[in-house]
Scaffold this motif. Sequence first.
Motif, mmCIF file in Angstrom:
data_model
loop_
_atom_site.group_PDB
_atom_site.id
_atom_site.type_symbol
_atom_site.label_atom_id
_atom_site.label_comp_id
_atom_site.label_asym_id
_atom_site.label_seq_id
_atom_site.Cartn_x
_atom_site.Cartn_y
_atom_site.Cartn_z
ATOM 1 N N TYR A 100 0.708 -1.209 0.045
ATOM 2 C CA TYR A 100 0.219 0.121 -0.164
ATOM 3 C C TYR A 100 0.810 1.401 -0.005
ATOM 4 N N ALA A 101 0.479 2.251 -0.927
ATOM 5 C CA ALA A 101 1.589 3.516 -0.863
ATOM 6 C C ALA A 101 0.680 4.777 -0.863
ATOM 7 N N LEU A 102 1.379 5.694 -0.154
ATOM 8 C CA LEU A 102 0.762 6.896 -0.290
ATOM 9 C C LEU A 102 1.924 8.146 -0.492
ATOM 10 N N GLU A 103 1.552 8.965 -1.068
ATOM 11 C CA GLU A 103 2.324 10.195 -1.637
ATOM 12 C C GLU A 103 1.842 11.412 -0.798
ATOM 13 N N ALA A 104 2.965 12.368 -0.373
ATOM 14 C CA ALA A 104 2.499 13.676 -0.038
ATOM 15 C C ALA A 104 3.497 14.464 -0.423
ATOM 16 N N ALA A 105 2.837 15.830 -0.132
ATOM 17 C CA ALA A 105 3.671 16.951 -0.686
ATOM 18 C C ALA A 105 3.556 18.227 0.497
ATOM 19 N N VAL A 106 4.544 18.878 0.781
ATOM 20 C CA VAL A 106 4.693 19.978 1.815
ATOM 21 C C VAL A 106 4.263 21.031 0.962
ATOM 22 N N VAL A 107 2.920 21.645 1.199
ATOM 23 C CA VAL A 107 2.481 22.736 0.382
ATOM 24 C C VAL A 107 2.615 24.119 1.533
ATOM 25 N N HIS A 108 3.136 25.232 1.214
ATOM 26 C CA HIS A 108 3.140 26.492 1.800
ATOM 27 C C HIS A 108 2.888 27.636 0.934
ATOM 28 N N GLU A 109 2.042 28.306 1.306
ATOM 29 C CA GLU A 109 1.553 29.502 0.431
ATOM 30 C C GLU A 109 1.681 29.002 -1.125
ATOM 31 N N ASP A 110 1.071 27.860 -1.376
ATOM 32 C CA ASP A 110 0.735 27.299 -2.822
ATOM 33 C C ASP A 110 2.068 27.085 -3.388
ATOM 34 N N GLU A 111 3.144 26.838 -2.388
ATOM 35 C CA GLU A 111 4.360 26.194 -3.139
ATOM 36 C C GLU A 111 4.667 24.909 -2.677
ATOM 37 N N ASP A 112 4.886 23.937 -3.504
ATOM 38 C CA ASP A 112 5.625 22.695 -3.039
ATOM 39 C C ASP A 112 6.945 22.702 -2.561
ATOM 40 N N LEU A 113 7.227 22.661 -1.299
ATOM 41 C CA LEU A 113 8.491 22.652 -0.622
ATOM 42 C C LEU A 113 9.197 21.261 -0.690
ATOM 43 N N ALA A 114 8.490 20.288 -0.629
ATOM 44 C CA ALA A 114 9.106 18.723 -0.544
ATOM 45 C C ALA A 114 7.990 17.828 -0.874
ATOM 46 N N ASP A 115 8.435 16.629 -1.390
ATOM 47 C CA ASP A 115 7.543 15.899 -1.662
ATOM 48 C C ASP A 115 8.137 14.215 -1.296
ATOM 49 N N GLY A 116 7.322 13.220 -1.472
ATOM 50 C CA GLY A 116 7.775 11.929 -1.106
ATOM 51 C C GLY A 116 6.671 10.959 -1.191
ATOM 52 N N ARG A 117 7.269 9.648 -0.990
ATOM 53 C CA ARG A 117 6.462 8.593 -1.197
ATOM 54 C C ARG A 117 6.820 7.383 0.076
ATOM 55 N N LEU A 118 5.565 7.032 0.619
ATOM 56 C CA LEU A 118 5.859 5.925 1.688
ATOM 57 C C LEU A 118 5.144 4.816 1.377
ATOM 58 N N VAL A 119 5.738 3.669 1.343
ATOM 59 C CA VAL A 119 5.334 2.395 0.833
ATOM 60 C C VAL A 119 5.304 1.453 2.167
ATOM 61 N N LEU A 120 4.111 0.765 2.343
ATOM 62 C CA LEU A 120 3.888 -0.479 3.291
ATOM 63 C C LEU A 120 3.755 -1.527 2.699
ATOM 64 N N LEU A 121 4.788 -2.393 3.149
ATOM 65 C CA LEU A 121 4.940 -3.874 2.590
ATOM 66 C C LEU A 121 4.764 -4.857 3.655
ATOM 67 N N HIS A 122 3.862 -5.921 3.059
ATOM 68 C CA HIS A 122 3.586 -7.072 4.257
ATOM 69 C C HIS A 122 3.805 -8.441 3.554
ATOM 70 N N ASP A 123 4.334 -9.194 4.070
ATOM 71 C CA ASP A 123 4.616 -10.583 3.544
ATOM 72 C C ASP A 123 4.400 -11.551 5.011
ATOM 73 N N PRO A 124 3.192 -12.069 5.135
ATOM 74 C CA PRO A 124 2.654 -12.819 5.994
ATOM 75 C C PRO A 124 3.660 -13.956 6.588
ATOM 76 N N ALA A 125 4.458 -14.454 5.776
ATOM 77 C CA ALA A 125 5.497 -15.346 5.934
ATOM 78 C C ALA A 125 6.834 -14.898 6.596
ATOM 79 N N GLY A 126 6.929 -13.634 6.481
ATOM 80 C CA GLY A 126 8.101 -12.940 7.263
ATOM 81 C C GLY A 126 9.078 -12.899 5.940
ATOM 82 N N HIS A 127 9.907 -12.127 6.315
ATOM 83 C CA HIS A 127 11.221 -11.722 5.378
ATOM 84 C C HIS A 127 12.501 -11.830 6.166
ATOM 85 N N GLU A 128 13.539 -12.528 5.554
ATOM 86 C CA GLU A 128 14.678 -12.640 6.350
ATOM 87 C C GLU A 128 15.499 -11.372 6.456
ATOM 88 N N ALA A 129 15.471 -10.595 5.484
ATOM 89 C CA ALA A 129 16.187 -9.227 5.602
ATOM 90 C C ALA A 129 15.458 -8.309 6.313
#
Length: 222
Positions: free
Chosen positions: A65-94
């Motif tokens: 599942y993923a979200l994207e975000a932007a920091v907006v101040h006075e109608d100007e984008d100052l930073a942006d990014g993406r956050l992704v949530l991963l899930h493996d029910p079996a677990g992941h060694e790494a």
Amino acid sequence: MAAAQERLTDGTDGMDDAKEEDPDGRDTTPAPFRAAVDALRTARLRAEIEVEPTRPPQRLAPFSYALEAAVVHEDEDLADGRLVLLHDPAGHEAWQGTFRLVTLVRAELEPEMAADPLLPEVCWSWLTGALQSRGLSYGEPSGTVTRASSHYFGGLAARPAASQIEIRASWTPREGLGGIPDTAAHLASWCELLAQVAGLPPAAPGDGSVVTLPQRRGPQPR
């Protein structure tokens, strides 16, 4: 948040509700993953940060599942990014767990900040500090901080030189009751990183707004 969408999406709109179903049409999406995604909608964030779901990457985990975000101040984008949530029910060694958070954060830099030789270390400390300030337990952190400069020539020579910072990171949120991590707190911490990269002053205590994400976009199985 059109500017952030243009830079971060892969040419597709947000996903409609997507579920993993068995041959009989029953939803087999793991309950911990559904709960972790639902919790993201309860996070209290700064008013300057706009968040919305976006298409998650494929093949990184059985569920994402993923979200994207932007920091907006006075109608100007100052930073942006993406956050992704991963899930493996079996677990992941790494990962050393069943969940993983993966992020990308980008922002333009002021010249004096771009020249700071300690900038990469400072940016990484913003991420770990944001997690620690909320008392979050996490493991296996990894990532890179990249600083880049652009200089323009020829027909673009009138543009001033520009510098950017890019943070790519991932970490394993420790699971709580029911095997569910506190994804709302992790999202809030990530948004604190966005605000710091954007150069916003610290938020006043209690300042924030409840994020309400469109319900038509849901967990995305691989």
